[in-house]
Design a protein around this motif. Structure first.
Motif: not given
Length: 385
Positions: A65-71, A90-96, A152-164
Motif C-alpha cells: 500500500h505504501l508503494a502504490y501510495a508513494a507512486l 491486489a487489495n493494496a492497489a484497490l485500497l488506493t 513509462r510505468v512503474a514496477i512494484v516488486e512483491d518479494v514476499a517469497h524472495g529475500p536475497l
C-alpha cells in the motif's frame, strides 16, 4: 491445528536462543517502539540487498500500500498484477481507489506473471506493474523492465517469497521502482508480522519514510533523544511502523537467511529428484538453474498434480499420513469480492484457470531432514495411486 499433529508440517521456524536473547534485550531497554534496533535492522538488510534505501514496516501488505501510495496510484489508474498470488498484492492497489488488471501465468514450467500478457493489458491508464516472484523464483525482469520503460510505468516488486534471491546478480526488490518484503512467521526470514520496503531513488525513499509515520517530520525517538522538541505534518500519512521486538529478532533472522536459503535449495533439489518418476506430476521451476539467469530463495515447493486428480482427496490422504500441505494460491479472480468487482479486470486468464486447481504446496523449511523429504514424496506417490 498445531504443529504437534503433523509428522512433517508445511513450514517451521528456525529460531534459537539468539532470538530470545534479542527480544529480552529490547524488553530490558525499556524502549519498544521503532528505534535503534529498527535502524540496525534496516541498515543490515539494506547491506544484504545492496541498497541503502530500506525501511522496515509492520508487514508486506502495508509495504504494498505504501508503494502504490508513494507512486501516486489512485482513482482512475490501473495496476497490473498476477491473479495467482496472495490477495494482498491486489487489495493494496484497490485500497488506493485504482483498478486492478489481472494477468496470466507463463505456464506449467513457470508460475510467474507472463510478460507478454502484461504488454497486452497495458493501457494509457496503467500506472504500475506489480510483479510477484512466486515461490522465490525471479520473474523475467529483463522483459518486464523493457515493457515498463517503453510504456513509462512503474514496477512494484512483491518479494514476499524472495529475500536475497537474485536476477542476473542483483537482489530482487532492487530491480523495479519499489520492492516489498514479508517477514510473516512462515517466511524465509520470520519475525511474526513484519516487512520492509526498498526504493530506487531518494525521493521515493523520503516520501515513503514520511508516509510510514503519519507524515511527521520527526519521530518519537528523535524527541526522546532530545534531537527535536516538536514536529510538523507535511502529508497525510499512516502508521506503518515496525516495533523494536520484531526488528531485534529480524537482525538475528537475517544472519540465518543465507544458510536457510542454501538448505532450502538442497531440499528442493531432493524433491525434484525423488518426484521426477511420478507419472503426470509436473514440477514447476525444475529447470530454473539451467537458464542461468537467477537465484531463487526457494520459499515454497509447488507441484502440479496430474490432470483429473482431485486435489482435496490428495490433501486428505497426505493429512492422514501426518503431512501438511497447502495451496498457493486460489486465484484472485475466483474470490467473491474480486469476481464481482467493477474495479477488477479478469479476462484472458486461461492458463491460470487450468493450472491453479492442480497446484499443491509441499512442506519446505530449513530444518527439514532428508528423511522428511523422502517421507513426503512417498506419501504423495501413495496418495496418487
Amino acid at each position: 491445528m498445531g504443529k504437534s499433529m503433523w509428522k512433517v508440517p508445511l513450514s517451521d521456524l528456525t529460531f534459537g536462543p539468539e532470538e530470545k536473547e534479542a527480544a529480552l534485550r529490547v524488553l530490558d531497554s525499556g524502549w519498544l517502539t521503532m528505534g535503534e534496533h529498527t535502524l540496525e535492522f534496516e541498515r543490515r538488510l539494506g547491506e544484504a540487498l545492496g541498497t541503502p534505501r530500506t525501511l522496515a514496516v509492520t508487514n508486506c501488505t502495508v509495504a504494498l500500500h505504501l508503494a502504490y501510495a508513494a507512486l501516486g496510484v489512485g482513482p482512475g489508474d490501473e495496476v497490473i498484477c498476477p491473479s495467482l498470488t496472495f490477495v494482498a498484492t491486489a487489495n493494496a492497489a484497490l485500497l488506493t481507489g485504482a483498478t486492478v488488471v489481472l494477468a496470466d501465468v507463463l505456464g506449467e514450467h513457470d508460475l510467474s506473471i507472463d510478460p507478454e500478457d502484461i504488454a497486452r493489458k497495458i493501457t494509457p491508464k496503467t500506472r504500475a506493474i506489480a510483479v510477484v516472484h512466486y515461490a522465490g523464483y525471479p520473474c523475467d525482469m529483463d522483459a518486464i523492465r523493457a515493457i515498463a520503460a517503453e510504456r513509462r510505468v512503474a514496477i512494484v516488486e512483491d518479494v514476499a517469497h524472495g529475500p536475497l534471491a537474485r536476477w542476473r546478480g542483483q537482489a530482487l526488490g532492487t530491480l523495479g521502482d519499489v520492492g516489498c518484503f514479508s517477514f510473516f512467521s512462515n517466511k524465509n526470514l520470520a519475525v511474526g508480522e513484519g516487512g520492509a520496503i526498498t526504493s530506487k531513488d531518494d525521493s521515493l525513499h523520503s516520501r515513503m519514510r514520511l508516509l510510514r509515520s503519519h507524515g511527521m517530520t520527526t519521530l518519537t525517538l528523535d524527541r526522546h533523544k532530545g534531537h527535536a522538541f516538536t514536529y510538523d505534518v507535511v502529508e497525510a500519512g499512516m502508521n506503518y511502523r515496525i516495533d523494536e521486538l520484531r526488528s531485534a529478532i529480524g537482525v538475528i533472522q537475517l544472519e540465518r537467511l543465507p544458510e536457510g536459503n542454501r538448505r532450502r535449495r538442497e531440499i528442493t533439489e531432493r524433491y525434484h529428484t525423488q518426484l521426477a518418476s511420478i507419472a503426470g506430476l509436473q514440477l514447476p521451476y525444475k529447470d530454473f538453474y539451467a537458464r542461468g539467469a537467477g537465484e531463487s530463495a526457494h520459499h515454497i515447493m509447488p507441484v502440479l498434480l496430474p490432470e483429473g486428480v482431485q486435489r482435496q482427496a490428495v490433501m486428505e490422504r497426505m493429512k492422514a499420513n501426518g503431512i501438511q500441505t497447502s495451496v498457493h494460491y486460489p486465484p484472485i479472480h475466483q474470490f467473491s469480492h474480486h469476481g464481482a468487482s467493477e474495479r477488477v479486470r479478469r479476462d484472458g486468464l486461461d492458463r491460470t484457470d487450468a493450472i491453479a486447481p492442480r497446484e499443491l504446496t509441499l512442506p519446505l523449511y530449513p530444518r527439514m531432514r532428508d528423511g522428511d523429504v523422502d517421507l513426503v514424496c512417498e506419501a504423495l506417490a501413495a496418495s496418487l495411486r
